[in-house]
Design an enzyme around this catalytic site. Structure first.
Site, PDB file in Angstrom:
ATOM      1  N   ASP A  37       5.376  -3.476   8.743  1.00  0.00           N
ATOM      2  CA  ASP A  37       4.838  -2.180   8.331  1.00  0.00           C
ATOM      3  C   ASP A  37       3.315  -2.125   8.435  1.00  0.00           C
ATOM      4  OD1 ASP A  37       7.454  -1.886   7.802  1.00  0.00           O
ATOM      5  OD2 ASP A  37       7.272  -1.645   5.640  1.00  0.00           O
ATOM      6  N   ALA A  38       2.693  -3.258   8.152  1.00  0.00           N
ATOM      7  CA  ALA A  38       1.228  -3.274   8.172  1.00  0.00           C
ATOM      8  C   ALA A  38       0.707  -3.070   9.595  1.00  0.00           C
ATOM      9  CB  ALA A  38       0.729  -4.601   7.616  1.00  0.00           C
ATOM     10  N   ALA A  39       1.356  -3.711  10.567  1.00  0.00           N
ATOM     11  CA  ALA A  39       0.926  -3.572  11.958  1.00  0.00           C
ATOM     12  C   ALA A  39       1.169  -2.136  12.419  1.00  0.00           C
ATOM     13  CB  ALA A  39       1.702  -4.543  12.842  1.00  0.00           C
ATOM     14  N   TYR A  40       2.293  -1.576  11.982  1.00  0.00           N
ATOM     15  CA  TYR A  40       2.616  -0.203  12.334  1.00  0.00           C
ATOM     16  C   TYR A  40       1.555   0.750  11.781  1.00  0.00           C
ATOM     17  CZ  TYR A  40       5.187   4.184  12.597  1.00  0.00           C
ATOM     18  OH  TYR A  40       5.558   5.472  12.870  1.00  0.00           O
ATOM     19  N   ASP A  41       1.239   0.573  10.512  1.00  0.00           N
ATOM     20  CA  ASP A  41       0.244   1.447   9.882  1.00  0.00           C
ATOM     21  C   ASP A  41      -1.113   1.320  10.559  1.00  0.00           C
ATOM     22  OD1 ASP A  41       2.153   2.306   8.165  1.00  0.00           O
ATOM     23  OD2 ASP A  41       1.540   1.013   6.499  1.00  0.00           O
ATOM     24  N   SER A  84       5.487  -3.969 -18.721  1.00  0.00           N
ATOM     25  CA  SER A  84       4.323  -4.833 -18.513  1.00  0.00           C
ATOM     26  C   SER A  84       4.029  -5.542 -19.834  1.00  0.00           C
ATOM     27  CB  SER A  84       3.132  -4.019 -18.042  1.00  0.00           C
ATOM     28  OG  SER A  84       2.717  -3.168 -19.063  1.00  0.00           O
ATOM     29  N   GLU A 109       3.595 -19.836 -21.061  1.00  0.00           N
ATOM     30  CA  GLU A 109       3.843 -20.041 -19.624  1.00  0.00           C
ATOM     31  C   GLU A 109       2.647 -19.536 -18.828  1.00  0.00           C
ATOM     32  OE1 GLU A 109       7.203 -17.595 -18.627  1.00  0.00           O
ATOM     33  OE2 GLU A 109       8.242 -18.142 -20.472  1.00  0.00           O
ATOM     34  N   LYS A 111       0.772 -17.222 -16.235  1.00  0.00           N
ATOM     35  CA  LYS A 111       1.029 -15.881 -15.732  1.00  0.00           C
ATOM     36  C   LYS A 111       0.809 -15.913 -14.217  1.00  0.00           C
ATOM     37  CE  LYS A 111       0.198 -11.034 -16.767  1.00  0.00           C
ATOM     38  NZ  LYS A 111      -0.008 -10.482 -15.444  1.00  0.00           N
ATOM     39  N   ASP A 113       0.502 -14.932 -10.461  1.00  0.00           N
ATOM     40  CA  ASP A 113      -0.045 -13.726  -9.838  1.00  0.00           C
ATOM     41  C   ASP A 113       0.697 -13.416  -8.544  1.00  0.00           C
ATOM     42  OD1 ASP A 113      -1.668 -11.586  -9.768  1.00  0.00           O
ATOM     43  OD2 ASP A 113      -3.488 -12.661  -9.217  1.00  0.00           O
ATOM     44  N   ARG A 132       9.578  -4.218  -9.223  1.00  0.00           N
ATOM     45  CA  ARG A 132       9.398  -3.558 -10.510  1.00  0.00           C
ATOM     46  C   ARG A 132       9.243  -2.044 -10.336  1.00  0.00           C
ATOM     47  NH1 ARG A 132       4.265  -4.421 -14.333  1.00  0.00           N
ATOM     48  NH2 ARG A 132       4.540  -2.503 -15.510  1.00  0.00           N
ATOM     49  N   GLU A 166       8.901 -13.847 -10.603  1.00  0.00           N
ATOM     50  CA  GLU A 166       7.759 -13.491  -9.772  1.00  0.00           C
ATOM     51  C   GLU A 166       7.909 -14.093  -8.382  1.00  0.00           C
ATOM     52  OE1 GLU A 166       5.785 -11.766 -11.766  1.00  0.00           O
ATOM     53  OE2 GLU A 166       3.853 -11.572 -10.745  1.00  0.00           O
ATOM     54  N   TYR A 214      11.599 -16.255 -14.925  1.00  0.00           N
ATOM     55  CA  TYR A 214      11.079 -16.443 -16.282  1.00  0.00           C
ATOM     56  C   TYR A 214      11.624 -15.460 -17.314  1.00  0.00           C
ATOM     57  CZ  TYR A 214       7.823 -12.966 -14.290  1.00  0.00           C
ATOM     58  OH  TYR A 214       7.292 -11.888 -13.653  1.00  0.00           O
ATOM     59  N   CYS A 398     -20.721 -18.249  21.527  1.00  0.00           N
ATOM     60  CA  CYS A 398     -20.903 -18.543  22.948  1.00  0.00           C
ATOM     61  C   CYS A 398     -21.418 -17.358  23.763  1.00  0.00           C
ATOM     62  CB  CYS A 398     -19.600 -19.059  23.549  1.00  0.00           C
ATOM     63  SG  CYS A 398     -18.382 -17.761  23.790  1.00  0.00           S
ATOM     64  N   CYS A 419     -15.562 -21.640  24.634  1.00  0.00           N
ATOM     65  CA  CYS A 419     -16.240 -21.309  23.382  1.00  0.00           C
ATOM     66  C   CYS A 419     -16.082 -22.506  22.438  1.00  0.00           C
ATOM     67  CB  CYS A 419     -15.656 -20.059  22.727  1.00  0.00           C
ATOM     68  SG  CYS A 419     -16.454 -19.678  21.152  1.00  0.00           S
TER      69      CYS A 419
HETATM   70  S1  IVH Z   1       7.596 -11.932 -18.774  1.00  0.00           S
HETATM   71  C1  IVH Z   1       8.846  -7.901 -20.737  1.00  0.00           C
HETATM   72  N1  IVH Z   1       6.468 -14.069 -17.814  1.00  0.00           N
HETATM   73  O1  IVH Z   1       3.205 -10.124 -15.555  1.00  0.00           O
HETATM   74  C2  IVH Z   1       8.022  -8.982 -20.141  1.00  0.00           C
HETATM   75  N2  IVH Z   1       5.826 -11.992 -16.881  1.00  0.00           N
HETATM   76  O2  IVH Z   1       1.972  -7.874 -17.059  1.00  0.00           O
HETATM   77  C3  IVH Z   1       8.636  -9.522 -18.933  1.00  0.00           C
HETATM   78  N3  IVH Z   1       4.239 -12.180 -15.018  1.00  0.00           N
HETATM   79  O3  IVH Z   1       5.327  -7.571 -14.533  1.00  0.00           O
HETATM   80  C4  IVH Z   1       7.721 -10.333 -18.115  1.00  0.00           C
HETATM   81  N4  IVH Z   1       4.086 -14.369 -15.030  1.00  0.00           N
HETATM   82  O4  IVH Z   1       5.099  -9.537 -13.008  1.00  0.00           O
HETATM   83  C5  IVH Z   1       6.535 -12.734 -17.745  1.00  0.00           C
HETATM   84  N5  IVH Z   1       5.608 -16.080 -17.033  1.00  0.00           N
HETATM   85  C6  IVH Z   1       5.675 -14.747 -16.966  1.00  0.00           C
HETATM   86  C7  IVH Z   1       4.928 -14.010 -16.025  1.00  0.00           C
HETATM   87  C8  IVH Z   1       5.034 -12.615 -16.016  1.00  0.00           C
HETATM   88  C9  IVH Z   1       3.690 -13.253 -14.450  1.00  0.00           C
HETATM   89  C10 IVH Z   1       3.952 -10.795 -14.591  1.00  0.00           C
HETATM   90  C11 IVH Z   1       5.155  -9.941 -14.350  1.00  0.00           C
HETATM   91  C12 IVH Z   1       4.999  -8.722 -15.212  1.00  0.00           C
HETATM   92  C13 IVH Z   1       3.549  -8.766 -15.534  1.00  0.00           C
HETATM   93  C14 IVH Z   1       3.307  -8.135 -16.863  1.00  0.00           C
END
Ligand code: IVH
Length: 657
Positions: A37-41, A84, A109, A111, A113, A132, A166, A214, A398, A419
């Site tokens: 999709d990225a190349a298309y865009d 969230s 745990e 978080k 990314d 999500r 994730e 998780y 070069c 080069c």
């Molecule tokens: S628990 C109801 N655990 O953070 C809570 N989320 O800001 C369910 N995320 O959308 C999520 N690591 O994408 C949970 N160890 C972790 C996480 C985690 C990353 C993300 C997840 C969520 C966002 C919330």
């Protein structure tokens, strides 16, 4: 006034229109997109840009080609919303949260990314994957997550269970992806999201995505009482968890210690994380605490300090990578971000500079995401006397021309032959099997020889032993014998097929097949070199872009100098590359070669047969038409006799050739 359109612009434009029409057709009729999709865009964006700048080209962007295409994923509602988590940034805020939940055991745990997913299993079978989305409705990524090996397709759990987690890309895989010459992603998170949210799961499969589990959504029978127990079950069912970096905490001191520990080892963790998620460990206690409108009360995301800073964009310099891609890098007024002095940051590519309007002298926002190279995020303020940056049209290393592949954003140096920035990569390509095929000159040797300054261009290969053989003798891994072998291998390749030479020199867009077509149609290197764009375009299978690339390659004074130097050492042979004759004896025949022949090397015979339209196979089956047996033929010959397949000995073969 409209600017005049030169042949380069016209060729680029025509190619874009042609590609988009083809991509649209494939997308609509086959449900099998040809590009991501990225190349298309990017191609559509470029088309629009060209039409705005040169209205006389046409008005395809807003009319015919895919104007109404919807390249969106299907959506489905979540049975349990995906919420969230509330952020905290300080120890005090986190302690406040801990007090509100009434203390008790907390599971901490990392978080991760990446991009949240929800995987629904019915009677142990993965039936649906969703992103999500907006929390209430997600996008259908069922086929895509099936390509991720960290997410099992079957689990030993009856009824309904939704596993959430994730999808992410490890930092090392992210770097590799960005170096591969396609679209450049800003960070692993974007790369993961872009790779996962694809209509064509094959594209997802080709990217290295991983996943941690998780959390859970709908569950018909919950057998665990705590989050830590749930982690163990997840592992047992075949999911990956962050258990290595997670821990139970019983008070704020424990939480803070874990937070500090993870922050300290953050750069050694193979993926990006931006904080710690603290969860009330007991599931019943979670239930009692419940939710606010958009987040659970029982969890908090204790974030690492924002790694952003504001500074001045002093200059933009260009780095040329091993594949010849030019990457703009910002030189900054040095600034301390989270304890690290940042003086340089990535600007990704020319498009990004245009899109975000970076000008030299501007006040800009810098971000250090995880330990990824810092990036220039946006302009905070244009300085009064800031100046526009012109992306170079010559390679800063070069001096050769810079070319842009229309379906990609990357710009590359055209001088693949000499080069210095590209030398190692090019030489590896040069000696590869489909090219000069020089045995004994592997990647490690090339790197070493380039570093020592012994190889500066392909021509140097033929003087390597004479000039540096003596020094080589003292080097690790080089014996008298291996040097002699290398010498012989190099000498034997001084006689080279024209198409192999054309493939080796690395003309953009020219692969093995095109090299053969060129060799056959033009017959000599001289006539290819002197051919004009029009003449090249007349050749079947060579489009305008390719014609232009070939034309430009032979007009660049650096590549031409390196090529001429190389030719001093070579004798070019032009083997018959015949059109496969559909009426010919070999056309469409499935052939297996076995044993040793007197007159032909096996590879050579294979090529001859393939040029006549035969399919040369590795093993004998009932579908094989002919087995060509030299001396000492073994089990393949036995099998052919068993299956009563025609066996041809060398004298008979010669007659048919
Ligand atoms: S628990 C109801 N655990 O953070 C809570 N989320 O800001 C369910 N995320 O959308 C999520 N690591 O994408 C949970 N160890 C972790 C996480 C985690 C990353 C993300 C997840 C969520 C966002 C919330």
């Amino acid at each position: 006034m409209a600017k005049t359109v030169d042949i380069f612009i016209k060729a680029e434009y025509d190619e874009l229109v042609k590609n988009l029409a083809q991509w649209d057709a494939a997308y609509h009729t086959l449900d099998a997109p040809l590009v991501d999709d990225a190349a298309y865009d990017a191609a559509r964006r470029r088309l629009r840009e060209l039409e705005e700048r040169y209205p006389q080209l046409g008005n395809v962007a807003s009319t015919a080609v895919g104007a109404a295409t919807s390249r969106d994923l299907k959506t489905f509602p979540h049975s349990v919303p995906m919420l969230s988590i509330k952020d905290t940034f300080t120890e005090a805020e986190t302690a406040e949260w801990l007090e509100r939940v009434g203390g008790g055991e907390i599971f901490v745990e990392p978080k991760v990314d990446g991009l949240a997913f929800s995987a629904r299993y019915e009677d142990g079978v993965l039936v649906r994957g969703l992103t999500r989305g907006d929390g209430a409705t997600g996008e259908d990524i069922t086929e895509n997550i099936k390509t991720i090996s960290d997410i099992p397709q079957k689990i030993p759990v009856g009824g309904v269970i939704e596993i959430r987690g994730e999808v992410y890309m490890a930092r090392s895989d992210f770097f590799r992806l960005n170096e591969s010459g396609g679209k450049i992603f800003a960070n692993p998170r974007n790369a993961a999201a872009g790779s996962l949210r694809q209509l064509n799961p094959k594209i997802t499969a080709a990217r290295k995505l991983r996943a941690f589990a998780y959390a859970f959504g709908e569950v018909s029978s919950r057998t665990w009482k705590t989050q830590s127990e749930f982690f163990q079950l997840l592992e047992k069912w075949g999911f990956k968890t962050t258990k290595e970096w997670a821990s139970a905490a019983s008070d704020m001191d424990d939480i803070q210690a874990q937070y500090k520990h993870i922050e300290a080892i953050r750069s050694q963790i193979p993926f990006d994380l931006d904080g710690m998620v603290c969860k009330v460990n007991d599931i019943e206690a979670q239930r009692r605490l419940g939710f606010t409108a958009n987040s659970p009360r029982w969890a908090v995301a204790y974030k690492f300090p924002a790694e952003k800073g504001i500074t001045i964009l002093r200059d933009i310099i260009i780095q040329v990578g091993r594949t010849g891609v030019l990457t703009p890098v910002a030189e900054l007024e040095p600034i301390n971000i989270g304890g690290v002095i940042v003086a340089r940051a990535s600007l990704h590519n020319a498009d990004e500079i245009e899109r975000k309007g970076f000008r030299i002298g501007d006040k800009v926002v810098i971000q250090r995401a995880g330990d990824v190279i810092p990036q220039v995020v946006e302009v905070l303020e244009h300085a009064e006397n800031s100046r526009h940056y012109e992306f170079p049209i010559k390679c800063p290393v070069c001096g050769s021309d810079v070319v842009q592949d229309p379906s990609k954003v990357a710009r590359r140096c055209i001088n693949s032959l000499s080069c210095p920035a590209m030398l190692v990569g090019e030489l590896e390509h040069f000696v590869s099997r489909k090219g000069f095929d020089i045995e004994g000159l592997g990647a490690r040797h090339i790197e070493k020889f380039v570093e020592l300054g012994w190889l500066r261009q392909p021509a140097d290969i033929w003087t390597l032993i004479k000039r540096h053989g003596a020094e080589m003798r003292g080097m690790e891994g080089f014996g008298e014998k291996s040097i002699a072998n290398l010498d012989a291998a190099i000498k034997s390749r001084a006689r080279i097929d024209l198409h192999r030479l054309l493939f080796s020199v690395g003309i953009p867009e020219v692969g093995e097949a095109t090299a053969k077509v060129l060799a056959k149609k033009f017959g000599s290197l001289e006539s290819i070199r002197s051919a004009g764009v029009e003449e090249l375009m007349k050749v079947d299978g060579i489009g305008d872009i390719m014609a232009l690339e070939i034309y430009k390659f032979f007009r660049d004074k650096h590549t031409v100098a390196a090529l001429d130097e190389l030719l001093k050492h070579l004798e070019i042979v032009n083997p018959e590359i015949a059109d496969a004759d559909e009426g010919g004896f070999w056309f469409g025949k499935k052939v297996v070669l076995t044993g040793a022949l007197v007159k032909y090397a096996r590879d050579e015979l294979k090529e001859i047969l393939e040029n006549r339209g035969a399919k040369v196979q590795g093993s004998v089956s009932a579908k094989t038409d002919i087995v060509i047996a030299g001396s000492d033929a073994g089990s393949k010959l036995d099998k052919a006799e068993q299956l009563k397949i025609r066996v041809m000995k060398e004298d008979e073969l010669l007659e048919y050739l």
